[in-house]
Design a protein around this motif. Structure first.
Motif, PDB file in Angstrom:
ATOM      1  N   GLN A  31       1.182  16.321 -19.334  1.00 59.11           N
ATOM      2  CA  GLN A  31       1.389  16.486 -17.897  1.00 59.11           C
ATOM      3  C   GLN A  31       2.284  17.679 -17.598  1.00 59.11           C
ATOM      4  OE1 GLN A  31      -0.433  14.366 -15.871  1.00 59.11           O
ATOM      5  NE2 GLN A  31       0.050  16.001 -14.420  1.00 59.11           N
ATOM      6  N   THR A  32       3.273  17.905 -18.464  1.00 57.89           N
ATOM      7  CA  THR A  32       4.140  19.075 -18.283  1.00 57.89           C
ATOM      8  C   THR A  32       3.327  20.360 -18.334  1.00 57.89           C
ATOM      9  OG1 THR A  32       6.075  17.944 -19.196  1.00 57.89           O
ATOM     10  CG2 THR A  32       6.094  20.349 -19.243  1.00 57.89           C
ATOM     11  N   TRP A  33       2.380  20.422 -19.280  1.00 61.59           N
ATOM     12  CA  TRP A  33       1.540  21.617 -19.365  1.00 61.59           C
ATOM     13  C   TRP A  33       0.598  21.716 -18.164  1.00 61.59           C
ATOM     14  CZ3 TRP A  33       0.536  26.272 -20.314  1.00 61.59           C
ATOM     15  CH2 TRP A  33      -0.777  26.758 -20.282  1.00 61.59           C
ATOM     16  N   LEU A  34      -0.021  20.601 -17.777  1.00 63.66           N
ATOM     17  CA  LEU A  34      -0.952  20.640 -16.651  1.00 63.66           C
ATOM     18  C   LEU A  34      -0.266  21.088 -15.362  1.00 63.66           C
ATOM     19  CD1 LEU A  34      -3.045  17.374 -17.238  1.00 63.66           C
ATOM     20  CD2 LEU A  34      -3.691  19.726 -17.781  1.00 63.66           C
ATOM     21  N   ASP A  35       1.011  20.729 -15.207  1.00 62.27           N
ATOM     22  CA  ASP A  35       1.749  21.072 -13.986  1.00 62.27           C
ATOM     23  C   ASP A  35       2.543  22.369 -14.106  1.00 62.27           C
ATOM     24  OD1 ASP A  35       0.816  18.705 -12.913  1.00 62.27           O
ATOM     25  OD2 ASP A  35       2.623  17.572 -13.429  1.00 62.27           O
ATOM     26  N   SER A  36       2.502  23.000 -15.257  1.00 61.56           N
ATOM     27  CA  SER A  36       3.376  24.148 -15.506  1.00 61.56           C
ATOM     28  C   SER A  36       3.018  25.335 -14.612  1.00 61.56           C
ATOM     29  CB  SER A  36       3.282  24.571 -16.974  1.00 61.56           C
ATOM     30  OG  SER A  36       1.990  25.082 -17.259  1.00 61.56           O
ATOM     31  N   PRO A  37       4.015  26.115 -14.203  1.00 62.26           N
ATOM     32  CA  PRO A  37       3.744  27.322 -13.402  1.00 62.26           C
ATOM     33  C   PRO A  37       2.817  28.304 -14.118  1.00 62.26           C
ATOM     34  CG  PRO A  37       6.079  26.754 -13.333  1.00 62.26           C
ATOM     35  CD  PRO A  37       5.459  25.867 -14.362  1.00 62.26           C
ATOM     36  N   GLU A  38       2.944  28.396 -15.442  1.00 62.93           N
ATOM     37  CA  GLU A  38       2.091  29.325 -16.186  1.00 62.93           C
ATOM     38  C   GLU A  38       0.624  28.935 -16.053  1.00 62.93           C
ATOM     39  OE1 GLU A  38       1.764  31.317 -20.662  1.00 62.93           O
ATOM     40  OE2 GLU A  38       2.913  29.472 -20.365  1.00 62.93           O
ATOM     41  N   ARG A  39       0.335  27.646 -16.188  1.00 63.76           N
ATOM     42  CA  ARG A  39      -1.057  27.205 -16.058  1.00 63.76           C
ATOM     43  C   ARG A  39      -1.545  27.349 -14.620  1.00 63.76           C
ATOM     44  NH1 ARG A  39      -3.849  22.419 -14.923  1.00 63.76           N
ATOM     45  NH2 ARG A  39      -5.877  22.293 -15.975  1.00 63.76           N
ATOM     46  N   GLN A  40      -0.701  27.022 -13.660  1.00 63.55           N
ATOM     47  CA  GLN A  40      -1.107  27.144 -12.261  1.00 63.55           C
ATOM     48  C   GLN A  40      -1.435  28.595 -11.906  1.00 63.55           C
ATOM     49  OE1 GLN A  40      -1.721  24.416 -10.446  1.00 63.55           O
ATOM     50  NE2 GLN A  40      -1.122  23.316 -12.310  1.00 63.55           N
ATOM     51  N   ALA A  41      -0.672  29.523 -12.467  1.00 68.94           N
ATOM     52  CA  ALA A  41      -0.946  30.942 -12.216  1.00 68.94           C
ATOM     53  C   ALA A  41      -2.290  31.348 -12.815  1.00 68.94           C
ATOM     54  CB  ALA A  41       0.178  31.797 -12.787  1.00 68.94           C
ATOM     55  N   LEU A  42      -2.582  30.835 -14.012  1.00 70.41           N
ATOM     56  CA  LEU A  42      -3.867  31.146 -14.640  1.00 70.41           C
ATOM     57  C   LEU A  42      -5.026  30.536 -13.853  1.00 70.41           C
ATOM     58  CD1 LEU A  42      -2.859  30.697 -18.386  1.00 70.41           C
ATOM     59  CD2 LEU A  42      -3.776  32.786 -17.360  1.00 70.41           C
ATOM     60  N   LEU A  43      -4.840  29.330 -13.338  1.00 73.51           N
ATOM     61  CA  LEU A  43      -5.893  28.711 -12.528  1.00 73.51           C
ATOM     62  C   LEU A  43      -6.160  29.523 -11.263  1.00 73.51           C
ATOM     63  CD1 LEU A  43      -5.003  24.901 -12.799  1.00 73.51           C
ATOM     64  CD2 LEU A  43      -6.826  26.140 -13.976  1.00 73.51           C
ATOM     65  N   ALA A  44      -5.105  30.058 -10.688  1.00 75.47           N
ATOM     66  CA  ALA A  44      -5.286  30.890  -9.495  1.00 75.47           C
ATOM     67  C   ALA A  44      -6.101  32.142  -9.817  1.00 75.47           C
ATOM     68  CB  ALA A  44      -3.923  31.271  -8.919  1.00 75.47           C
ATOM     69  N   GLU A  45      -5.905  32.693 -11.013  1.00 72.30           N
ATOM     70  CA  GLU A  45      -6.675  33.865 -11.421  1.00 72.30           C
ATOM     71  C   GLU A  45      -8.164  33.549 -11.540  1.00 72.30           C
ATOM     72  OE1 GLU A  45      -5.256  35.661 -14.973  1.00 72.30           O
ATOM     73  OE2 GLU A  45      -3.153  35.672 -14.340  1.00 72.30           O
ATOM     74  N   ALA A  46      -8.486  32.287 -11.864  1.00 75.59           N
ATOM     75  CA  ALA A  46      -9.882  31.912 -12.096  1.00 75.59           C
ATOM     76  C   ALA A  46     -10.642  31.590 -10.815  1.00 75.59           C
ATOM     77  CB  ALA A  46      -9.937  30.702 -13.034  1.00 75.59           C
ATOM     78  N   GLU A  47      -9.960  31.468  -9.706  1.00 74.34           N
ATOM     79  CA  GLU A  47     -10.621  31.058  -8.464  1.00 74.34           C
ATOM     80  C   GLU A  47     -11.784  31.965  -8.053  1.00 74.34           C
ATOM     81  OE1 GLU A  47      -7.672  30.610  -5.484  1.00 74.34           O
ATOM     82  OE2 GLU A  47      -6.791  28.797  -6.379  1.00 74.34           O
ATOM     83  N   PRO A  48     -11.696  33.296  -8.231  1.00 68.66           N
ATOM     84  CA  PRO A  48     -12.814  34.148  -7.789  1.00 68.66           C
ATOM     85  C   PRO A  48     -14.135  33.878  -8.509  1.00 68.66           C
ATOM     86  CG  PRO A  48     -10.821  35.448  -8.058  1.00 68.66           C
ATOM     87  CD  PRO A  48     -10.535  34.105  -8.638  1.00 68.66           C
TER      88      PRO A  48
END
Length: 317
Positions: A173-190
């Motif tokens: 859960q720490t990894w799923l909620d981590s800022p690093e992962r959230q930033a990468l998910l934002a990059e994938a939105e396009p």
């Protein structure tokens, strides 16, 4: 579920059941298990019940000798008829994936996240580049144990599949909620059309006998009862025979150190005691066919042994 067969695959199904329909779905799944066990090419099945709050879905793993055998089951009229009958009990759509078996296995680990991603047409190269960055980042996460990445299977599944394995729910859960992962998910939105993750966990599976072909996974509460049945006397006897007179008395160790040694010794003992005991309680852990009478008898035996141990240890004081 652990036998190695070249070319074998696992169907990973995650489904959410309507509140109040759990027992009906369990009965439906048991009937399905008995049916699928007779199919040619079927190797074995594991059914993991929900374990809230981390895992709210049912997770069903069905192994077949080949992709053709697995696809044959998924597209069979018998399965489609059974799925239609189960629809009123379910919430939303199922996640169904076919994953080639490998040395690292599919599931379970202490806890896994199954992530499905649907990519916009023509964006596959961008997604693959992004996935490499995501894989590199998550490999550095605390508790990370492994990773599987599978492309879509034409005509069977449209999603890209990632399976993350961690040593604990907290670390996952720490990894799923981590800022690093959230930033990468934002990059994938396009280039991402649809994305979602589901969590699956397991308990003390490595200590117990694997279910027979077609049987459901061992219920976690029964595993816990057997662990308690053995852990209590092991801890108590080690305490009065070793920890108190030797570790605390003769060696003069601090209590935290002595307790740590006691826990290590207890876990080592359980590695031998739990498999042996689970063999003796196999008639109760996963009876075939399911029996309410056997279930109640097994619980009664455990409770009686708990009471006897408490009484005996009270007299030893």
């Amino acid at each position: 579920m652990n036998e190695t067969v070249p070319g074998s695959v696992t169907i990973v199904t995650q489904t959410r059941v309507q509140p109040g329909s759990e027992e009906a779905f369990a009965a439906w799944q048991e009937e399905t298990s008995l049916f699928i066990a007779r199919l040619p090419g079927f190797l074995g099945q594991t059914v993991m019940r929900p374990s809230p709050p981390a895992q709210v879905d049912w997770v069903i793993l069905q192994r077949f000798v080949s992709s053709a055998a697995a696809i044959g089951w998924l597209n069979s009229p018998e399965r489609l008829a059974r799925i239609t009958g189960a629809q009123p009990m379910l919430v939303g759509r199922d996640d169904i994936h076919i994953v080639p078996d490998g040395s690292s296995g599919v599931l379970p680990s202490p806890v896994s996240a199954v992530i499905s991603t649907r990519i916009k047409p023509g964006q596959e190269p961008a997604y693959r580049d992004w996935e490499l960055r995501m894989a590199s980042a998550q490999s550095r996460a605390k508790g990370f144990q492994g990773y599987r990445f599978e492309p879509p299977i034409p005509g069977v599944q449209d999603d890209w599949l990632s399976i993350l394995r961690f040593d604990s729910e907290a670390n996952l859960q720490t990894w799923l909620d981590s800022p690093e992962r959230q930033a990468l998910l934002a990059e994938a939105e396009p280039f991402t059309q649809e994305f979602h993750a589901r969590v699956a966990r397991s308990g003390f599976d490595q200590w117990f006998v694997s279910p027979e072909k077609g049987q459901s996974a061992l219920p976690a509460w029964k595993q816990n009862m057997i662990v308690l049945l053995l852990l209590y006397p092991v801890v108590y006897l080690f305490g009065i025979a070793v920890m108190n007179p030797l570790l605390l008395g003769w060696a003069g160790l601090a209590l935290p150190i002595a307790l740590f040694i006691a826990n290590v010794a207890s876990i080592c003992a359980l590695n031998y005691l739990v498999p042996w005991t689970s063999q003796r309680f196999s008639w109760w852990l996963n009876p075939a066919p399911p029996s309410r009478g056997k279930e109640l008898l097994g619980v009664a035996i455990h409770v009686a042994i708990y009471a006897a141990l408490i009484a005996a240890f009270t007299l030893l004081r």
